[in-house]
Design an enzyme around this catalytic site. Structure first.
Site, short mmCIF file in Angstrom:
data_model
loop_
_atom_site.label_atom_id
_atom_site.label_comp_id
_atom_site.label_asym_id
_atom_site.label_seq_id
_atom_site.Cartn_x
_atom_site.Cartn_y
_atom_site.Cartn_z
N ASP A 136 15.92 3.34 -29.16
CA ASP A 136 16.98 3.77 -28.25
C ASP A 136 18.29 3.04 -28.50
O ASP A 136 19.31 3.40 -27.92
CB ASP A 136 16.53 3.55 -26.79
N ASP A 461 6.43 3.90 -15.43
CA ASP A 461 4.97 3.88 -15.56
C ASP A 461 4.29 4.15 -14.23
O ASP A 461 3.40 5.01 -14.13
CB ASP A 461 4.50 2.56 -16.17
#
Length: 755
Positions: A136, A461
């Protein structure tokens, strides 16, 4: 294809733990907490506002312990038998492996390269694996490091498989010299492989020092004029496996990707990167199972993929109901004892309900579940129901849900129908892979809403995990020995505080969004006790307020001459409660092989992170809910030990892992994280000093020895701050923090004495 014969031994078995003694202890502690609350209610009219505040704090603590008791009631885990897999399964399924990195400064490229190498070398057919690394940060240095690592992999992978090497991350493996009993052939190969790894490390280190020369190579043209938050999509097939079935020494596919980022577009941090990984892998290899690991969590167990497949391929009524297999996050340094204990007891407890929560790394996912399927969409044999077929496989629906890409729609249909993936050339999918990485591709689709990793929280998550369980899916927990994955925890200090704040803020975001367990327990397919487990996790940030107040109450009562704890025989409730909890938590640590010192350090750090780091998640979430600001995902700095010391002498694995003379010290900086802890310490020291010099006359109904003991206990728990007052450098509390905390402490003392 799995053999359905029931006469063969199982690939895995569920192990349920029923320790009735621990249930009794949990209930006894809960009983003492309720007794204390009842005592306060009965004497509420005879006491002042301190009594009310203490009652509210203790009510919250009792609620938390009730949640803990529910979680730990029926612990379970799975034991897999990977050695049985080959005789039961004739054609192993493909697995796509994902590694995410975002910052070459905070996440050293050589660390990412080691994680990649450990995954490429696992014991699984190379033609069934593909590894995708998402960068990223769009860093040419990271790409260079991974490209060089792929060259070394052609030496490393055959070496690991030839000699069945246990540890398959080179930076860990080469910490120990070969045993004297090894053959001369092995010793020769070991030396050659080690030299090649050292060359790799030096090349990466040289490039880190001066990366300008990278721009001269044609392969790095895509990285020219790029910025971490402003660049086009880059997809590069670094290595394509063209070997046939049964070629053991081949290296699996390896693809480097970096999605497009523009300043005016939301990129949703790690969740957005994971969804791009899902799309690119779906176009190229479309494996039915996906593994994701953080860039610092290397594969420590060579059979880890086989262990997960034992769960997914076990023939039973519920085998098709398992959405993901989570391995515990374990660490090779000495900073993670608390997390290990938490996973061992609370992690197994949650696993015994509906399954463990997804922890963000070390997890195998089923692609169909990540594409939004609910448990009701499947028949008993795992095929799509007729209703789901009409719902999901209509082309116009797929384009609307998954994005306007014909290739993407085709791959989704194949994944949902569990069609085998044709072995196409990866380069044929490059154009489509570029397309699904555009900033606008997800616009008006279901990515991040009901498909893939869910957005709206920096704790992607936990947000994704509760979304999966809310659709009725279960999950499985395997805790093998040796650990499947290993990483390093940031040391106690600014990085640890930053990480804890990010976790607490992200979890609070989920608590207040549409995935909240407060909603799901009544109107979704998630089980009630599973909702309570999520509620326990999501309220981490909220605990900071009652814990902070309770750390100040003994000092206030000493200075104000007010009673905090019961008097006479009723004081035994508090003494017994504190004693039982300390002995219980100490037993949990020692039963896992940890020392008393480790237990105390954990208790201390729990108080510190709760009152210091988690506290800042409260204003973070308030500002977000009011629309004033947005939460930001800040990458935690990763570190790795060096194989060679500065003088060229080797360090053993024990020397690297074991604590040195400074490892137990807490690190400080001038950030606000350390202001609350310093303030708490100074207030309690001032109260003890005031008590010793007779600042207040302590009459019969006021404060006394119990409140003084409470202050002493708080000082002991904040011992790292007390030491920091006398240390210098990074181990000392900055003067700016001390002066601010001292000013607040003076105000608190004046208020307490004069009120």
């Amino acid at each position: 294809m799995a053999d359905s014969s029931s006469s063969l031994p199982p690939l895995c078995e569920k192990i349920s733990y029923k320790n009735y003694f621990l249930r009794v202890v949990d209930l006894t502690i809960l009983g003492f907490l309720f007794s204390l609350l009842l005592y306060r209610i009965l004497l509420m009219n005879q006491n002042n506002s301190v009594w009310v505040v203490a009652f509210l704090c203790e009510s919250f603590f009792s609620f938390i312990w009730l949640l803990i008791t529910s979680i730990k009631w029926s612990p379970a885990s799975y034991k897999s038998y990977p050695e049985r897999l080959d005789e039961r399964v004739h054609d192993l399924p493909s697995v796509d492996m994902f590694v995410t990195t975002a910052d070459p400064v905070r996440e050293p490229p050589i660390l990412v390269a080691n994680t990649l190498l450990s995954l490429l070398a696992v014991n699984y057919p190379a033609n069934k694996l593909a590894c995708y690394v998402s960068d990223d940060g769009c860093s040419p240095l990271t790409y260079f490091s991974l490209k060089e690592a792929s060259k070394f992999a052609k030496i490393w992978v055959p070496f690991c498989k030839k000699y069945n090497i246990k540890v398959r991350a080179p930076f860990r493996y080469f910490l120990n010299p070969p045993a004297a009993t090894e053959s001369s052939e092995f010793s020769k190969d070991w030396e050659i492989t080690k030299r090649e790894y050292e060359k790799l490390s030096r090349r990466v280190e040289d490039a880190t020092g001066d990366s300008h020369w990278l721009d001269a190579e044609d392969d790095f043209e895509d990285f020219s004029n790029t910025k971490p938050n402003d660049h086009s999509t880059i997809v590069k097939v670094v290595w394509e496996n063209k070997g046939g079935v049964g070629v053991e020494n081949e290296v699996p596919h390896f693809v480097y990707i970096s999605r497009e980022k523009r300043p005016n577009y939301l990129h949703h941090y790690k969740a957005g990167a994971m969804n791009f990984l899902v799309r690119v892998s779906g176009l190229m290899t479309n494996a039915p199972y996906m593994l994701n690991v953080d860039c610092d969590m290397y594969a420590n167990e060579a059979d880890v993929v086989r262990q997960a497949m034992c769960i997914f391929l076990q023939k039973s009524m519920n085998s098709n109901h398992c959405a993901f297999v989570q391995f515990p996050q374990e660490f090779y340094d000495s900073n993670a004892d608390e997390l290990t204990v938490l996973q061992s007891y609370l992690g197994r407890g949650i696993a015994g309900i509906q399954g463990p929560t997804y922890a963000g790394s070390g997890c195998f996912h089923t692609r169909r579940v990540m594409y939004g399927l609910s448990i009701d969409d499947l028949e008993d044999d795992g095929s799509l129901s007729s209703l789901a077929t009409r719902k999901y496989l209509a082309e116009e629906n797929l384009a609307r849900e998954f994005g306007n890409s014909n290739e993407m729609v085709t791959s989704v249909v194949e994944a949902l129908q569990r069609k085998p993936n044709p072995q196409n050339t990866l380069a044929n999918s490059l154009e489509a892979a570029q397309e699904v990485g555009h900033c606008h591709f997800e616009y008006q689709t279901s990515w991040g809403k009901t498909i893939g990793w869910l957005y709206e929280s920096t704790a992607e998550d936990a947000n994704t995990s509760i979304g999966i369980h809310s659709r009725g899916w279960t999950s499985s927990y395997i805790s093998p020995k040796p650990p499947a994955f290993l990483g390093a925890m940031p040391p106690g200090g600014p990085e640890a505080m930053l990480q804890q704040r990010r976790w607490a803020t992200g979890l609070l975001e989920v608590l207040f969004n549409k995935q909240s367990p407060l909603i799901g327990m009544f109107c979704r397919k998630i089980r009630f006790r599973q909702s309570l487990a999520y509620l326990y996790i999501f309220t981490w940030g909220l605990r900071s307020i009652p814990e902070l107040i309770y750390c100040l109450l003994p000092a206030y009562c000493l200075l104000h001459n007010a009673a905090l704890f019961p008097k006479g025989v009723y004081l035994g409730i508090v003494v017994t409660l504190v004693g039982m909890h300390c002995l219980y938590s100490l037993w949990e640590f020692m039963s896992l092989g940890f020392s008393v010192q480790s237990w105390f350090a954990s208790q201390s750090f729990w108080r510190i992170k709760t009152t210091c780091s988690w506290l800042f998640s409260i204003p973070d979430i308030i500002l977000k809910l009011l629309g004033i600001s947005k939460t930001v995902f800040i990458v935690t700095k990763k570190t790795m030990p060096k194989t060679m010391s500065g003088s060229g002498s080797e360090k053993s694995q024990r020397e690297v892992d074991c604590p040195n003379q400074d490892s137990g010290k807490f690190e400080f900086d001038g950030s606000l994280y350390f202001l609350p802890g310093t303030f708490i310490l100074l207030v309690n020291l001032a109260a003890l000093a005031g008590c010793s010099v007779g600042l207040q006359r302590h009459r019969g109904g006021g404060s006394g020895l119990a409140e003084a003991c409470g202050c002493i206990l708080v000082v002991i728990l904040f011992l790292p701050f007390l030491k920091g007052m006398f240390e210098k450098g990074k181990y000392g509390i900055p003067w700016s923090t001390l002066s601010k905390a001292a000013f607040l402490a003076v105000l608190f003392v004046v208020f307490s004495v004069g009120n």
